[in-house]
Scaffold this active site. Structure first.
Site, short mmCIF file in Angstrom:
data_model
loop_
_atom_site.label_atom_id
_atom_site.label_comp_id
_atom_site.label_asym_id
_atom_site.label_seq_id
_atom_site.Cartn_x
_atom_site.Cartn_y
_atom_site.Cartn_z
N HIS A 1 -1.68 -0.95 -6.61
CA HIS A 1 -2.15 0.32 -6.06
C HIS A 1 -2.32 0.29 -4.55
O HIS A 1 -1.93 1.23 -3.87
CB HIS A 1 -3.47 0.67 -6.73
CG HIS A 1 -4.07 1.98 -6.31
ND1 HIS A 1 -3.40 3.18 -6.45
CD2 HIS A 1 -5.29 2.29 -5.77
CE1 HIS A 1 -4.18 4.17 -6.01
NE2 HIS A 1 -5.31 3.65 -5.59
N THR B 1 0.17 9.23 0.88
CA THR B 1 -0.91 10.21 1.05
C THR B 1 -0.75 11.36 0.06
O THR B 1 -1.70 11.82 -0.57
CB THR B 1 -0.91 10.75 2.50
OG1 THR B 1 -1.14 9.67 3.38
CG2 THR B 1 -1.95 11.84 2.70
N ARG C 1 -13.09 -1.88 -8.57
CA ARG C 1 -11.79 -1.93 -9.27
C ARG C 1 -11.34 -3.32 -9.69
O ARG C 1 -10.71 -3.47 -10.73
CB ARG C 1 -10.72 -1.39 -8.33
CG ARG C 1 -10.69 0.05 -8.39
CD ARG C 1 -9.59 0.62 -7.63
NE ARG C 1 -10.01 2.01 -7.49
CZ ARG C 1 -9.58 2.83 -6.59
NH1 ARG C 1 -8.67 2.43 -5.72
NH2 ARG C 1 -10.01 4.05 -6.55
N LEU D 1 -8.14 7.25 2.65
CA LEU D 1 -7.87 8.46 3.44
C LEU D 1 -8.84 8.51 4.62
O LEU D 1 -8.48 8.91 5.73
CB LEU D 1 -8.00 9.71 2.56
CG LEU D 1 -6.91 9.91 1.50
CD1 LEU D 1 -7.21 11.15 0.64
CD2 LEU D 1 -5.52 10.06 2.11
N HIS E 1 -4.94 -0.87 -9.59
CA HIS E 1 -5.79 0.22 -10.12
C HIS E 1 -5.89 0.03 -11.62
O HIS E 1 -4.88 -0.18 -12.31
CB HIS E 1 -5.17 1.58 -9.78
CG HIS E 1 -6.15 2.70 -9.93
ND1 HIS E 1 -6.63 3.11 -11.16
CD2 HIS E 1 -6.76 3.49 -9.01
CE1 HIS E 1 -7.49 4.10 -10.98
NE2 HIS E 1 -7.59 4.36 -9.68
N ASP F 1 7.60 -2.19 4.95
CA ASP F 1 8.42 -2.25 6.17
C ASP F 1 7.60 -2.62 7.41
O ASP F 1 8.03 -3.43 8.23
CB ASP F 1 9.07 -0.89 6.44
CG ASP F 1 9.82 -0.33 5.25
OD1 ASP F 1 9.89 -1.02 4.22
OD2 ASP F 1 10.32 0.79 5.35
N TYR G 1 0.26 11.47 -2.81
CA TYR G 1 -0.10 11.18 -4.21
C TYR G 1 -1.57 10.81 -4.40
O TYR G 1 -2.00 10.59 -5.52
CB TYR G 1 0.77 10.03 -4.75
CG TYR G 1 2.23 10.41 -4.83
CD1 TYR G 1 2.67 11.25 -5.85
CD2 TYR G 1 3.14 9.97 -3.89
CE1 TYR G 1 4.01 11.63 -5.93
CE2 TYR G 1 4.47 10.34 -3.95
CZ TYR G 1 4.90 11.16 -4.97
OH TYR G 1 6.21 11.54 -5.04
N GLU H 1 -17.03 7.41 -7.66
CA GLU H 1 -15.96 6.50 -8.12
C GLU H 1 -16.52 5.09 -8.12
O GLU H 1 -17.62 4.84 -7.63
CB GLU H 1 -14.73 6.63 -7.22
CG GLU H 1 -14.04 7.98 -7.34
CD GLU H 1 -12.81 8.11 -6.48
OE1 GLU H 1 -12.46 7.16 -5.74
OE2 GLU H 1 -12.18 9.17 -6.52
N GLY I 1 -8.06 10.78 -5.86
CA GLY I 1 -9.53 10.79 -5.90
C GLY I 1 -10.16 11.61 -4.79
O GLY I 1 -10.76 12.65 -5.04
N LYS J 1 11.30 7.57 6.84
CA LYS J 1 12.46 7.18 6.00
C LYS J 1 12.87 8.29 5.06
O LYS J 1 14.04 8.50 4.77
CB LYS J 1 12.10 5.98 5.13
CG LYS J 1 12.16 4.67 5.78
CD LYS J 1 12.08 3.54 4.76
CE LYS J 1 10.86 3.59 3.89
NZ LYS J 1 10.71 2.40 3.02
N ARG K 1 -10.74 -3.10 -1.66
CA ARG K 1 -11.08 -1.81 -1.04
C ARG K 1 -11.98 -0.97 -1.96
O ARG K 1 -11.72 -0.85 -3.16
CB ARG K 1 -9.80 -1.02 -0.76
CG ARG K 1 -10.04 0.36 -0.19
CD ARG K 1 -8.73 1.09 0.00
NE ARG K 1 -8.08 1.29 -1.26
CZ ARG K 1 -8.08 2.44 -1.93
NH1 ARG K 1 -8.72 3.48 -1.46
NH2 ARG K 1 -7.44 2.54 -3.07
N ALA L 1 -2.37 8.63 8.36
CA ALA L 1 -2.65 7.91 9.61
C ALA L 1 -1.61 8.29 10.67
O ALA L 1 -1.96 8.56 11.83
CB ALA L 1 -2.63 6.41 9.36
C1 SIN Z 1 -8.26 7.28 -7.64
O1 SIN Z 1 -8.27 8.51 -7.63
O2 SIN Z 1 -8.67 6.61 -8.57
C2 SIN Z 1 -7.68 6.56 -6.46
C3 SIN Z 1 -8.53 6.76 -5.29
C4 SIN Z 1 -8.34 5.59 -4.35
O3 SIN Z 1 -7.45 4.78 -4.55
O4 SIN Z 1 -9.14 5.48 -3.42
#
Ligand code: SIN
Length: 529
Positions: A348, A52, A289, A389, A241, A220, A54, A123, A57, A44, A383, A24
């Site tokens: 997560h 981002t 989830r 993303l 997650h 923060d 890491y 997913e 999906g 920081k 979410r 973002a």
């Molecule tokens: C994942 O790959 O399971 C995470 C994807 C996400 O949090 O949107």
């Protein structure tokens, strides 16, 4: 801008300050720089030290054929359990295709199938294969790489710059809105005078002992926004997650086992080999989830165990499709092609955040927020996978454009006195939150954490760690206040003492800071919507 400011080592001016260097923040910085604004990005950590980086999906984005914005909106609202803002969902989802095309134009390489088309996986909570990905399970790293490269170029063209190893201590405001930001940097305490500032600081995973978030996810931006007079909403909805690699005694950032592994056919089983989600939801292991994490938590309670297993042994080409997951498992002595992967839920994603519109505007003129730290109304109470993303790209771009509205405004020089902030040592805070405010909560546990938090001592932060601990303490207090108020179960907020959703609670919890105290508001009082 007029006059020198007392007690600080350096002063600068920028048309736009961006705090945070993930999807973002970088998208906003690029957009603003391309429109001719001088942009200062404050981070920081070092380059790419972001959540981002890491993200595994992918990006949920509607395909040209066989899918529709309506379907993606419906799936998002279904996962959001009655708290999504449908207009915000539609606006952000509809912006997905052009945002992804723009990113691909910058050189982001998405995985393609043998037919040459971009591959799409499925997913949890998605009714179709909609998720585009890169590097198998390294989508975030590819997004970060493409943006980092491009932003250097765009910033260079306008004399803009990036300040690494620096933290925003306080957003400075007057009655007309943002005037600047007080910064703790390797050059000492400084002030950047600016008419607009974007908080893109990511999430709050470090509130918990185990999280998929990096060490810098210390909430923060939430603390800065509250201090500046903005409202936060829906903080009680922390998404856990379901499948995070379990290792005995593991703490801090833990490796994610992407939901796409289940999307490609892996199944969740307990130590007896029994399915964890059978009979729980029509989508089984690919339920939203919150449903899957709750099912795992219930099974762990019933069996007295601390993890379940993901069985991915039947998947063909696992190491090629999931190189990041494979490397994490092998580093822990597990070969996912031959062994069950031990997993447990971990913190997560923060579904709530700073209240903004779909262009990142808060109720404080010039103060913008985007990405995980913001609450646009896209996520509601839970979410939908891979919508983050997407949101960072779409709202980041709009926030960069919104910064143009105030560029060139004269900014008043404010005396930027650092303030004493409440602070609890991090390990203790993480343990209370993990024990009492995780996948499930109840009134007694929430009251116990609130009592502990009320003992926080106030001090002026002098290091970035102090500042992070203060942000975590303030955010934990707001989260616990909201979670205690919400006497129902909905989305990723599950109260053992109020196990059902209540129609009275089909509304958001909004909180702001007044005279140093957190206050729960009625939603309509936020001034945003
Ligand atoms: C994942 O790959 O399971 C995470 C994807 C996400 O949090 O949107």
């Amino acid at each position: 801008m007029t006059g020198p400011v007392r007690g600080i080592s350096w002063e600068e001016y920028a048309d736009f300050v961006v705090v945070g260097g993930g999807v973002a923040g970088l998208t906003a910085a690029r957009t603003a720089a391309l429109r001719g604004l001088t942009v200062l990005t404050i981070s920081k950590g070092g380059p790419a030290d972001t959540a981002t980086q890491y993200a595994q999906g992918g990006i949920a984005v509607v395909a040209e054929s066989g899918d529709s914005v309506d379907s993606h909106v419906a799936d998002t609202c279904e996962a959001g359990a009655g708290l999504c803002d449908a207009a915000a969902v539609r606006s952000i989802v509809a912006g997905g295709q052009s945002a992804v095309a723009e990113l691909a134009g910058l050189g982001a390489m998405f995985d393609r199938g043998r037919d040459g088309d971009v591959s799409r996986t499925r997913e949890g909570g998605h009714s179709t294969h909609r998720i585009i990905h890169a590097g198998g399970d390294a989508t975030g790293a590819e997004v970060q790489r493409a943006l980092d490269t491009e932003v250097q170029r765009a910033l260079g063209a306008t004399g803009s710059s990036v300040l690494f190893g620096a933290a925003a201590l306080r957003v400075l405001t007057d009655s007309h809105g943002v005037t600047g930001v007080l910064v703790n940097s390797p050059r000492g305490l400084g002030v950047v005078h600016c008419p607009s500032l974007l908080l893109a600081t990511g999430g709050l995973g470090q509130l918990y002992a185990c999280s998929t978030n990096p060490a810098g996810s210390t909430a923060d931006g939430l603390a800065l926004a509250l201090d500046a007079g903005a409202a936060v909403a829906d903080l009680e909805f922390v998404q856990f997650h379901p499948t995070v690699l379990f290792t005995p005694g593991g703490r801090g950032r833990r490796p994610l086992i992407s939901e796409a592994v289940r999307g490609e056919g892996a199944v969740l089983v307990d130590a007896n080999g029994d399915s964890v989600t059978a009979g729980v939801h029509p989508l089984g292991d690919l339920a939203p989830r919150d449903v899957v994490s709750r099912a795992i938590a219930a099974r762990l309670r019933a069996l007295g165990h601390d993890h379940v297993y993901l069985d991915a042994r039947a998947l063909q080409g696992f190491a090629q499709r999931f190189p990041t997951v494979t490397a994490s498992c092998l580093a822990s002595g597990i070969d996912p092609r031959e062994q069950l992967i031990p997993v447990a839920p971990a913190a997560h994603y923060s579904c709530g955040g700073i209240v903004t519109d779909v262009s990142g505007r808060t109720a404080v003129p010039g103060l913008l927020a985007a990405g995980e730290v913001a609450r646009t109304g896209l996520h509601g109470a839970n979410r939908l996978a891979s919508n983050s993303l997407l949101e960072g790209l779409v709202v980041g771009e709009r926030a960069g454009a919104a910064a143009v509205e105030r560029s060139g405004l004269p900014v008043e020089v404010i005396d930027p006195a650092p303030q004493a902030l409440p602070r609890i040592p991090r390990d203790g805070l993480q343990q209370w939150m993990t024990d009492n405010v995780s996948v499930v909560r109840d009134g007694a546990g929430l009251a116990a954490v609130a009592a502990e938090l009320s003992t926080a001592r106030r001090a002026v932060p002098t290091t970035i760690t102090d500042l992070e601990d203060a942000a975590l303490t303030i955010t934990a207090s707001a989260l616990v206040l909201a979670a205690a108020a919400r006497t129902e179960s909905r989305g990723c907020h599950t109260r053992l003492d109020y196990p059902q959703p209540s129609s009275d609670w089909r509304r958001s919890t909004h909180i702001r800071l007044r005279d140093g105290e957190l206050e729960l508001l009625e939603p309509q009082l936020t001034g945003v919507r």
